[in-house]
Enzyme design. Sequence first.
Site, PDB file in Angstrom:
ATOM      1  N   ARG A  64      15.173  -3.039  -0.336  1.00  0.00           N
ATOM      2  CA  ARG A  64      14.032  -3.930  -0.555  1.00  0.00           C
ATOM      3  C   ARG A  64      13.109  -3.977   0.673  1.00  0.00           C
ATOM      4  O   ARG A  64      11.888  -4.009   0.562  1.00  0.00           O
ATOM      5  CB  ARG A  64      14.545  -5.332  -0.890  1.00  0.00           C
ATOM      6  N   HIS A 108       3.243 -19.731 -10.629  1.00  0.00           N
ATOM      7  CA  HIS A 108       4.622 -19.919 -11.079  1.00  0.00           C
ATOM      8  C   HIS A 108       4.637 -20.832 -12.314  1.00  0.00           C
ATOM      9  O   HIS A 108       3.975 -21.878 -12.310  1.00  0.00           O
ATOM     10  CB  HIS A 108       5.451 -20.550  -9.950  1.00  0.00           C
ATOM     11  N   ASP A 144       9.456 -19.258  -4.087  1.00  0.00           N
ATOM     12  CA  ASP A 144       8.585 -20.288  -4.671  1.00  0.00           C
ATOM     13  C   ASP A 144       8.592 -21.584  -3.852  1.00  0.00           C
ATOM     14  O   ASP A 144       8.534 -22.685  -4.413  1.00  0.00           O
ATOM     15  CB  ASP A 144       8.993 -20.572  -6.131  1.00  0.00           C
TER      16      ASP A 144
HETATM   17  C1  GRF Z   1       3.266 -15.966 -15.609  1.00  0.00           C
HETATM   18  O1  GRF Z   1       3.741 -16.966 -16.466  1.00  0.00           O
HETATM   19  C2  GRF Z   1       3.473 -16.357 -14.166  1.00  0.00           C
HETATM   20  O2  GRF Z   1       3.561 -17.719 -13.965  1.00  0.00           O
HETATM   21  C3  GRF Z   1       4.791 -15.727 -13.838  1.00  0.00           C
HETATM   22  O3  GRF Z   1       4.832 -14.541 -14.568  1.00  0.00           O
HETATM   23  C4  GRF Z   1       4.043 -14.674 -15.744  1.00  0.00           C
HETATM   24  C5  GRF Z   1       3.146 -13.473 -15.808  1.00  0.00           C
HETATM   25  O4  GRF Z   1       2.419 -13.386 -16.989  1.00  0.00           O
HETATM   26  N1  GRF Z   1       4.914 -15.551 -12.404  1.00  0.00           N
HETATM   27  P1  GRF Z   1       1.270 -12.299 -17.166  1.00  0.00           P
HETATM   28  O5  GRF Z   1       1.863 -10.936 -16.820  1.00  0.00           O
HETATM   29  O6  GRF Z   1       0.137 -12.658 -16.253  1.00  0.00           O
HETATM   30  O7  GRF Z   1       0.891 -12.389 -18.604  1.00  0.00           O
END
Ligand code: GRF
Length: 213
Positions: A64, A108, A144
């Site tokens: 990573r 998030h 987060d």
């Molecule tokens: C979102 O719900 C975001 O909060 C999370 O991953 C999801 C991504 O959705 N981190 P998208 O690929 O933008 O549709």
Amino acid sequence: MKIVVLVSGRGSNLRALCRAIDEGRCAARIAAVISDRHSAEALSFAKERGLAIEVVRPKDYADREAWDAALAPVVAAHAPELVVLAGFMRIVGSAMLARFPYRIVNVHPALLPSFPGTDGPSQAIEKGARISGCTVHLVDAGIDTGPILAQGAVPVLPTDDAASLHARIQVVEHRLLPFVVDAIAKGLIVPGSKPSFGEGLAFPAQSFDSPMA
Ligand code: GRF
């Protein structure tokens, strides 16, 4: 403000950013869209839109840390003023954080500090939360845990499963993320370990709320 957007999945937040830029609601220009997977739907959209795209896959690196060290210069080559994690399903490491200190935002799908990590919507349902939502925050070394910039709330309905709750949360994400990027571009939010919020900044909290069903 020049931004680079990191994506792994469907890309609905990337689409929302593009829509907001097109409609003059977000004073940003996307310099590149970068993914950890070739197959991310978000990349097809970026390609269609004529955006520069790059893929930096963890499996091409020993670990990573090596992947993160490779990602940082690829992002930096586009000279972004802000890096936006829009559904980027990897944890950025020390090279990225050192290169872009308090210049990486993430969206998030939960009201942090509750329900960090994966599956924010499932966690909210499992714990019986009656309100959930989304958080736009600066990225630090934790998962987060970085400074919160803005949040939007939605109800959790008794009939919800993780998918229906996530869909409701995403409606709010699609407004909140471009709003925060725009506020940073305009200097109304100044990122930092303790972000400052300009006087002209009014979080229109209610307008982000989904109506109760
Ligand atoms: C979102 O719900 C975001 O909060 C999370 O991953 C999801 C991504 O959705 N981190 P998208 O690929 O933008 O549709």
